[in-house]
Design an enzyme around this catalytic site. Structure first.
Site, PDB file in Angstrom:
ATOM      1  N   GLY A  10      30.993  58.561  53.072  1.00  0.00           N
ATOM      2  CA  GLY A  10      32.032  58.554  52.038  1.00  0.00           C
ATOM      3  C   GLY A  10      31.431  58.860  50.681  1.00  0.00           C
ATOM      4  O   GLY A  10      30.598  58.110  50.190  1.00  0.00           O
ATOM      5  N   ASP A 201      43.387  41.606  46.030  1.00  0.00           N
ATOM      6  CA  ASP A 201      41.962  41.951  45.979  1.00  0.00           C
ATOM      7  C   ASP A 201      41.112  40.709  45.687  1.00  0.00           C
ATOM      8  O   ASP A 201      40.098  40.466  46.344  1.00  0.00           O
ATOM      9  CB  ASP A 201      41.734  43.034  44.904  1.00  0.00           C
ATOM     10  CG  ASP A 201      40.263  43.339  44.694  1.00  0.00           C
ATOM     11  OD1 ASP A 201      39.680  44.005  45.570  1.00  0.00           O
ATOM     12  OD2 ASP A 201      39.684  42.892  43.679  1.00  0.00           O
ATOM     13  N   LYS A 205      38.254  38.688  48.199  1.00  0.00           N
ATOM     14  CA  LYS A 205      36.920  38.249  47.786  1.00  0.00           C
ATOM     15  C   LYS A 205      36.767  36.738  47.972  1.00  0.00           C
ATOM     16  O   LYS A 205      35.724  36.253  48.401  1.00  0.00           O
ATOM     17  CB  LYS A 205      36.688  38.654  46.325  1.00  0.00           C
ATOM     18  CG  LYS A 205      36.631  40.177  46.147  1.00  0.00           C
ATOM     19  CD  LYS A 205      36.762  40.591  44.694  1.00  0.00           C
ATOM     20  CE  LYS A 205      36.698  42.105  44.542  1.00  0.00           C
ATOM     21  NZ  LYS A 205      37.092  42.555  43.178  1.00  0.00           N
ATOM     22  N   GLY A 302      33.182  49.531  39.192  1.00  0.00           N
ATOM     23  CA  GLY A 302      32.587  50.665  38.492  1.00  0.00           C
ATOM     24  C   GLY A 302      31.488  51.290  39.326  1.00  0.00           C
ATOM     25  O   GLY A 302      30.864  50.635  40.153  1.00  0.00           O
TER      26      GLY A 302
END
EC number: 1.1.1.3
Lengths: 438, 438
Positions: A10, A201, A205, A302
């Site tokens: 990917g 999300d 986690k 990021g």
């Protein structure tokens, strides 16, 4: 071992970041770990995606399966995302005896137990530092640094999109929609923002972290999830008056018998370091018996921060390969045979402090009606604030409670919401305040 | 490997904490690492010091050398402190092929290079997570989590005693002596507080961290050190007016050629997370190319936080023993043959922003005299503040500078200090403000 061969599956943002870091900082990585992390393949159906990378001929390939099948590849990095092809490739890599690194929290939260079982059985390493908190070394801290501690709780800002939006509303007084649009314009939120702003999300986690911290199976289904879309500038203004800031927190607690696991907007006091974590940044506080508290802070997403976490996983595995140490640390931090199914407490049984905001018509007897219902459910009030300003003939009535049980709160609010004088649904925000929990 | 045998040398606060943690949390430690960390010896000349511990017969012994000599002991924990007997015992343990864990920053800062060389040559692990930042996993973060990064800087609050004293002066407006006495009464400062308040302890830690982060030999001698004893409530009040808080910071920077390494009181803006780290707590921010910034926060000292860090080192070594992985991670994070002697920049060459406070007689021409000298040395001013209040006929004149070179500042202040109108020595505090450095 002179060289460890890596295949990245990917070539999106994260995959590109990993390739770039291996290429740009290959020298210092080798100086540190004593062998080269050699980028053997970057696999993506869209071969054009490697354009920005200075890859040697033959490194970019269209077929992920071919990379997995190559006997020279030691470690497979999955940066495809999603739960379909990513899962298939990871399971294939494990079956083929490859070590696997992934940042895929949704996959681990939902299918992690099966994947971990396969990796443990095959005695390969499965590493996922980048799946929670980006470059914050939270997985390593829990699995390794806190090894001597009984962990009792974690409180984290684990979604940068939500933190950006809430910071924006706080700093500029704009509404949720405006802040979301700004986040989308800056690339901090997806076109479909549900996964982030809905709290999912962060919940992915939290499910991973809870398992890791408490020695339990991953249990995403029982995490309570509430997003940030109903938070208004008015609530943030009230919060500030009481000395609180509103953050989307992921909270897990363990009393030795059952676990609390919940994600929701939360008021925290100004002197809590988490209240000063703004914009897209993440942070997590962990409570444990020996350390009392530690806190980590950094970019939770990021390209390069995420790549940094993946490269640290690659280095750990490379070091294991050098010393025949695969499986040196069990995937979930506990030896597989000691991991239990610890029950997650029903949200009904949570006891905490609450902020309520009711929009009520400005008529006599309103306060008596509301507080009468709260009293019926044994919810006692710490303070009541009625703000003079009317909008459409209604006034906001704000209340802070002493500790109350969520089930009681739900019932009371359901009753209050159908009072004739109510304009719109009541607002409820939970409070985490160690100094003020009474 | 079913059991790893541990000998603790020194049964003071930290040694006792390690013993207690191994005994109290032995079950969860075993569940995590898959083998028991067995406390074979606690050695202390004063056998009474183990009174509070529930040790099996024969564990407490008076002779550290006997513990080292026992072939069954795998890991020696040095919690004696100091540079004499501690060094001798550590070197003896290494020579005998024992792995060593220590919290002794003074020893590592001053004699670390020789000890590391011995450990590397003997292929034993030397672990020291507890030597810097107590339970904050800073050594692990730098050695392992940031392995893919080029680290460019670190800024830390690394001494809890100083942070307590400065917090006290800030919150209560008391003077240094009063705050120090309070710290001593609470057990946060030693009877002789020089090591802490003089900045030496923070400098020991900075020397270790700089070596680890930048791949250089430990160089304590070249760290610039200035303590906190001259900080007054007045300076803290001025700092607050400018949006700053004063902290004792340990600062290291690396531009690829030379290193800055300095410990001194520093003004940092309110929105810097470090400015909100108060009381005895520690924190450190690390800047690196891929992660941008990460920050760790926690207790930098104390019995159980320090013990937690030592037990994490024990677990790492136990895991290495299980997989024949001693030396898996080089002691200082870089392969021994890649470690360089990187020059530490002279303090004269540091360029930063400054706060000056001059106590001058309230006479015409004073400001002209001071600013004339500053101008001569090319130190340009951002702002000048003269406070109305006089004490003994003098007024404080406060100045903030644009970026200036330390050598120029030293010369200018030397000239200013001998002006007739000056009452007492000038005060200088350096400023770290990423937003305001111009």
């Amino acid at each position: 071992m002179k060289q460890v061969n890596v295949a990245i599956l990917g070539c999106g943002t994260v995959g590109t970041g990993v390739a770039r870091l291996l290429l740009d900082n290959g020298d210092i990585i080798r100086d540190r770990i004593g062998c080269a992390l050699h980028l053997k393949y970057v696999a993506d159906i869209d071969m054009d995606r490697a354009r920005g990378l200075d890859l040697a001929p033959g490194v970019m390939i269209p077929d992920a399966a071919a990379a997995i099948a190559d006997p020279d590849v030691h470690i497979v990095v999955e940066t495809i995302g999603g739960e379909g092809i990513a899962k298939k490739l990871i399971m294939g890599a494990i079956a083929g005896g490859k070590h696997v690194v992934t940042a895929n929290k949704a996959l681990l939260a939902k299918h992690g137990n099966a994947i971990i079982e396969a990796a443990t059985a095959r005695r390969v390493d499965l590493a996922y530092e980048a799946s929670v908190g980006g470059c914050m070394p939270i997985i390593k801290a829990v699995r390794e640094s806190l090894v001597g501690n009984r962990i009792s709780g974690m409180t984290g800002i684990l979604n940068g999109t939500c933190n950006y939006i809430l910071s924006k509303i706080t700093d500029e007084g704009v509404d949720f929609k405006t802040a979301l649009a700004e986040a989308q314009a800056k690339g901090y939120a997806e076109a479909d923002p549900t996964l982030d702003v809905g709290g999912y999300d962060a919940a992915h986690k939290l499910a991973i972290l809870s398992a890791l911290a408490f020695g339990m199976k991953i249990n995403f289904d029982d995490v309570f999830i509430e997003g940030i879309s109903r938070i208004t500038p008015l609530d943030i203004e009230f919060a500030a008056q009481f000395g609180y800031r509103i953050k989307l927190l992921a909270i897990a607690k363990f009393d030795g018998e059952s676990v609390e696991a919940r994600v929701h907007p939360t008021m925290i006091p100004f002197d809590n370091l988490l209240s000063n974590v703004n914009s897209t940044l993440n942070a997590i506080s962990i409570k444990a018996d020996a350390v009392d508290e530690i806190l980590l802070y950094g970019h939770g997403a990021g390209m390069m921060p995420t790549a940094s976490a993946i490269v640290s996983d690659l280095a750990d595995i490379a070091r294991n390969l050098a010393s025949d140490g695969a499986g040196r640390i069990p995937v979930m931090g506990f030896q597989a045979d000691t991991i239990r199914s610890i029950p997650v407490m029903s949200m009904d049984d949570i006891v905490t402090n609450y902020y309520f905001r009711f929009d009520a018509l400005d008529r006599p007897g309103v306060l008596a009606a509301i507080s009468g219902i709260l009293g019926k459910y044994a919810i006692s009030l710490k303070s009541v604030h009625q703000k003079g300003r009317k909008a459409n003939g209604s006034v906001p009535v704000v209340m802070l409670t002493h500790q109350a049980r969520e089930a009681d709160v739900s019932k009371a609010l359901a009753e209050i919401s159908v009072l004739d004088v109510m304009v719109g649904a009541p607002m409820l925000i939970r409070i985490e305040d160690q100094n003020g929990q009474d």
